[in-house]
Design an enzyme around this catalytic site. Sequence first.
Site, PDB file in Angstrom:
ATOM      1  N   SER A  50     -20.576 -18.083  -8.694  1.00 21.19           N
ATOM      2  CA  SER A  50     -19.936 -18.765 -10.080  1.00 21.19           C
ATOM      3  C   SER A  50     -19.446 -18.131 -11.067  1.00 21.19           C
ATOM      4  CB  SER A  50     -21.642 -19.854 -10.297  1.00 21.19           C
ATOM      5  OG  SER A  50     -22.031 -19.934 -11.783  1.00 21.19           O
ATOM      6  N   TYR A  57     -30.103 -16.622 -12.387  1.00 19.16           N
ATOM      7  CA  TYR A  57     -29.944 -17.293 -11.758  1.00 19.16           C
ATOM      8  C   TYR A  57     -28.460 -16.969 -11.760  1.00 19.16           C
ATOM      9  CZ  TYR A  57     -26.470 -20.465 -10.111  1.00 19.16           C
ATOM     10  OH  TYR A  57     -25.156 -21.547  -9.091  1.00 19.16           O
ATOM     11  N   LYS A  69     -26.328 -14.693  -7.657  1.00 19.74           N
ATOM     12  CA  LYS A  69     -24.652 -14.675  -7.750  1.00 19.74           C
ATOM     13  C   LYS A  69     -24.081 -12.941  -7.879  1.00 19.74           C
ATOM     14  CE  LYS A  69     -24.954 -19.131  -6.795  1.00 19.74           C
ATOM     15  NZ  LYS A  69     -25.723 -19.063  -5.510  1.00 19.74           N
TER      16      LYS A  69
HETATM   17  P1  NAD Z   1     -27.603 -28.024  -4.537  1.00 18.89           P
HETATM   18  O1  NAD Z   1     -28.586 -27.856  -4.672  1.00 18.89           O
HETATM   19  O2  NAD Z   1     -27.366 -29.711  -3.848  1.00 18.89           O
HETATM   20  O3  NAD Z   1     -27.743 -28.132  -2.918  1.00 18.89           O
HETATM   21  C1  NAD Z   1     -28.315 -26.869  -2.453  1.00 18.89           C
HETATM   22  C2  NAD Z   1     -28.581 -26.763  -1.343  1.00 18.89           C
HETATM   23  O4  NAD Z   1     -29.082 -25.613  -1.108  1.00 18.89           O
HETATM   24  C3  NAD Z   1     -29.578 -28.064  -1.393  1.00 18.89           C
HETATM   25  O5  NAD Z   1     -29.513 -28.644  -0.119  1.00 18.89           O
HETATM   26  C4  NAD Z   1     -31.371 -27.418  -0.471  1.00 18.89           C
HETATM   27  O6  NAD Z   1     -31.989 -28.282  -0.340  1.00 18.89           O
HETATM   28  C5  NAD Z   1     -30.578 -26.172  -0.223  1.00 18.89           C
HETATM   29  N1  NAD Z   1     -30.929 -24.900  -0.081  1.00 18.89           N
HETATM   30  C6  NAD Z   1     -31.324 -24.074  -1.160  1.00 18.89           C
HETATM   31  N2  NAD Z   1     -32.804 -22.908  -0.966  1.00 18.89           N
HETATM   32  C7  NAD Z   1     -32.297 -23.177   0.515  1.00 18.89           C
HETATM   33  C8  NAD Z   1     -33.307 -22.167   1.795  1.00 18.89           C
HETATM   34  N3  NAD Z   1     -33.439 -21.053   1.195  1.00 18.89           N
HETATM   35  N4  NAD Z   1     -32.680 -21.902   2.953  1.00 18.89           N
HETATM   36  C9  NAD Z   1     -31.752 -23.479   3.450  1.00 18.89           C
HETATM   37  N5  NAD Z   1     -31.476 -24.557   2.506  1.00 18.89           N
HETATM   38  C10 NAD Z   1     -31.563 -24.092   1.479  1.00 18.89           C
HETATM   39  O7  NAD Z   1     -26.350 -27.846  -5.104  1.00 18.89           O
HETATM   40  P2  NAD Z   1     -24.697 -27.580  -4.904  1.00 18.89           P
HETATM   41  O8  NAD Z   1     -24.894 -27.701  -5.972  1.00 18.89           O
HETATM   42  O9  NAD Z   1     -24.784 -28.602  -4.516  1.00 18.89           O
HETATM   43  O10 NAD Z   1     -24.864 -25.800  -5.021  1.00 18.89           O
HETATM   44  C11 NAD Z   1     -24.414 -25.589  -4.312  1.00 18.89           C
HETATM   45  C12 NAD Z   1     -23.888 -24.246  -4.175  1.00 18.89           C
HETATM   46  O11 NAD Z   1     -23.361 -23.890  -4.995  1.00 18.89           O
HETATM   47  C13 NAD Z   1     -24.989 -23.349  -4.653  1.00 18.89           C
HETATM   48  O12 NAD Z   1     -25.249 -21.623  -3.855  1.00 18.89           O
HETATM   49  C14 NAD Z   1     -25.081 -23.205  -6.067  1.00 18.89           C
HETATM   50  O13 NAD Z   1     -25.334 -22.115  -6.940  1.00 18.89           O
HETATM   51  C15 NAD Z   1     -23.618 -23.236  -6.362  1.00 18.89           C
HETATM   52  N6  NAD Z   1     -23.180 -23.139  -7.766  1.00 18.89           N
HETATM   53  C16 NAD Z   1     -23.165 -24.659  -7.917  1.00 18.89           C
HETATM   54  C17 NAD Z   1     -23.105 -25.077  -9.227  1.00 18.89           C
HETATM   55  C18 NAD Z   1     -22.950 -26.629  -9.646  1.00 18.89           C
HETATM   56  O14 NAD Z   1     -22.649 -26.131 -11.247  1.00 18.89           O
HETATM   57  N7  NAD Z   1     -23.333 -27.284  -8.778  1.00 18.89           N
HETATM   58  C19 NAD Z   1     -21.767 -24.239  -9.813  1.00 18.89           C
HETATM   59  C20 NAD Z   1     -21.254 -22.933  -9.762  1.00 18.89           C
HETATM   60  C21 NAD Z   1     -22.285 -22.622  -7.890  1.00 18.89           C
HETATM   61  N1  UFG Z   2     -24.783 -30.393 -22.256  1.00 15.73           N
HETATM   62  C1  UFG Z   2     -25.081 -30.874 -23.472  1.00 15.73           C
HETATM   63  N2  UFG Z   2     -26.431 -32.185 -23.135  1.00 15.73           N
HETATM   64  C2  UFG Z   2     -27.199 -32.166 -21.961  1.00 15.73           C
HETATM   65  C3  UFG Z   2     -26.128 -30.839 -20.833  1.00 15.73           C
HETATM   66  C4  UFG Z   2     -25.140 -30.366 -21.023  1.00 15.73           C
HETATM   67  O1  UFG Z   2     -24.715 -31.314 -24.821  1.00 15.73           O
HETATM   68  O2  UFG Z   2     -28.056 -32.627 -21.450  1.00 15.73           O
HETATM   69  C5  UFG Z   2     -23.954 -29.576 -22.349  1.00 15.73           C
HETATM   70  C6  UFG Z   2     -24.039 -28.123 -22.758  1.00 15.73           C
HETATM   71  O3  UFG Z   2     -24.584 -27.217 -23.660  1.00 15.73           O
HETATM   72  C7  UFG Z   2     -22.609 -27.427 -22.055  1.00 15.73           C
HETATM   73  C8  UFG Z   2     -22.099 -28.790 -21.174  1.00 15.73           C
HETATM   74  O4  UFG Z   2     -22.619 -29.609 -22.107  1.00 15.73           O
HETATM   75  O5  UFG Z   2     -21.987 -26.961 -23.068  1.00 15.73           O
HETATM   76  C9  UFG Z   2     -21.672 -28.091 -19.672  1.00 15.73           C
HETATM   77  O6  UFG Z   2     -23.262 -28.228 -19.655  1.00 15.73           O
HETATM   78  P1  UFG Z   2     -23.895 -27.785 -18.123  1.00 15.73           P
HETATM   79  O7  UFG Z   2     -25.308 -28.130 -17.671  1.00 15.73           O
HETATM   80  O8  UFG Z   2     -23.360 -29.267 -17.577  1.00 15.73           O
HETATM   81  O9  UFG Z   2     -22.784 -26.472 -17.621  1.00 15.73           O
HETATM   82  P2  UFG Z   2     -23.270 -24.973 -17.947  1.00 15.73           P
HETATM   83  O10 UFG Z   2     -21.620 -24.900 -18.087  1.00 15.73           O
HETATM   84  O11 UFG Z   2     -24.296 -24.770 -18.633  1.00 15.73           O
HETATM   85  O12 UFG Z   2     -23.735 -24.730 -15.942  1.00 15.73           O
HETATM   86  C10 UFG Z   2     -22.974 -25.492 -14.936  1.00 15.73           C
HETATM   87  C11 UFG Z   2     -24.079 -25.135 -14.135  1.00 15.73           C
HETATM   88  C12 UFG Z   2     -24.563 -23.574 -13.343  1.00 15.73           C
HETATM   89  C13 UFG Z   2     -22.934 -22.961 -13.489  1.00 15.73           C
HETATM   90  C14 UFG Z   2     -22.119 -22.839 -14.065  1.00 15.73           C
HETATM   91  C15 UFG Z   2     -20.669 -22.690 -13.843  1.00 15.73           C
HETATM   92  O13 UFG Z   2     -25.160 -25.275 -14.457  1.00 15.73           O
HETATM   93  O14 UFG Z   2     -25.199 -23.178 -12.260  1.00 15.73           O
HETATM   94  O15 UFG Z   2     -22.030 -24.669 -14.869  1.00 15.73           O
HETATM   95  O16 UFG Z   2     -19.774 -22.595 -15.017  1.00 15.73           O
HETATM   96  F1  UFG Z   2     -22.428 -21.652 -13.166  1.00 15.73           F
END
Ligand code: NAD
Ligand code: UFG
Length: 335
Positions: free
Chosen positions: A124, A148, A152
Amino acid sequence: MRILVTGGAGYIGSHTVLSLQQAGHEVVVIDNLVNSSAESLRRVAELSGTPAVFHRADLVDESAVDAVFAGHAIDAVIHFAGLKAVGESVREPLHYYYNNLVGTLNLLRVMDRRGVRSIVFSSSATVYGEHNPVPYLEKMEIGANNPYGRTKEQVEDILADLGAADSRWQIALLRYFNPVGAHPSGRIGEDPQGVPNNLVPFIAQVAVGRREKLMVFGGDYDTPDGTCQRDYIHVVDLADGHVAALDHITGRPGVYRWNLGSGKGSSVLEVLRAFEKAAGKRIPYEITGRRSGDLPAFWADASSALADLSWSTTRTVDQMCEDHWRWQKNNPQGY
Ligand code: NAD
Ligand code: UFG
């Protein structure tokens, strides 16, 4: 190839399963469904015409992981499974470290034993922490500022050590920026449980009438309109980035790091306006105090992924909002 996708029922995982199938790969999924529903995989099968093999299993159970490898000749792994809510990780650090680290260690130990040494890991942009200037470059020193993010960073360290110790490993560390949007069919998308933490899912729930208004966290940042800027990336572009990374590392041992982002920042208010345009309605909002831990602005330097993978984002913030809205409108309560 036959690819094992951990967390394949989740938001990014389900879109990636589809991209992998469309690229001709066979897919096996492990997910414990802690934050997802098997319905996503049923719908992926409907879109691709081919069901992925699904195992409901928890990565913290090493014997369950081993049984999946025993049953399938896996060529490579894409590892999404993990918990991802920053605020929850601050309140429940043990739960986050246990799930994200033990789950990954079990997976890697089984892979090593069974001779599967090719992995694409979901990292991330949060690993860049608070001190780096934007845009973020892969070679910068990392240092996350929440549990979190530290899971990573720690998994990145484990994988880098593994790659250094054994030159057979092929490892891609993908640092995602802010994934939003949904498959253009409107059949699969992000389905957060409870109150959405992230911006676009929250806006979408306001637009569909599930929430009253968006709280904009801070309007007094040193940015063009006072709200935070992020690098939003369409989830289908992100999914395709995994296929490109997997293709690149196959047959090329080493540890690779790539930012997956667009290279461009958009503010909270710009995203809100784009969503209003997509939904054809006003979305009520109120500017409130800053959210603790938020950085004013960051985006990717996306040039390495372009140079190495010939991959770059192709979908705009407008398309992200249109596709996210189609998913939300057609599935107001998610799956
Ligand atoms: P998500 O929660 O939709 O998907 C994660 C999946 O992993 C879920 O289906 C959950 O049930 C499964 N899971 C969690 N722990 C587990 C375990 N111990 N065993 C088996 N399954 C398990 O999240 P996502 O948004 O699809 O994110 C996927 C990956 O990308 C994650 O590792 C997350 O940290 C990373 N990531 C997400 C974002 C974001 O903003 N969505 C940003 C950066 C990184
Ligand atoms: N925000 C609002 N109102 C809300 C939610 C978010 O104003 O209800 C704002 C936040 O303050 C931020 C922007 O929208 O300025 C984006 O916020 P997000 O929570 O959507 O995303 P972040 O950038 O905080 O974080 C996300 C994921 C993290 C990941 C990161 C990587 O949640 O897991 O992107 O860039 F690590």
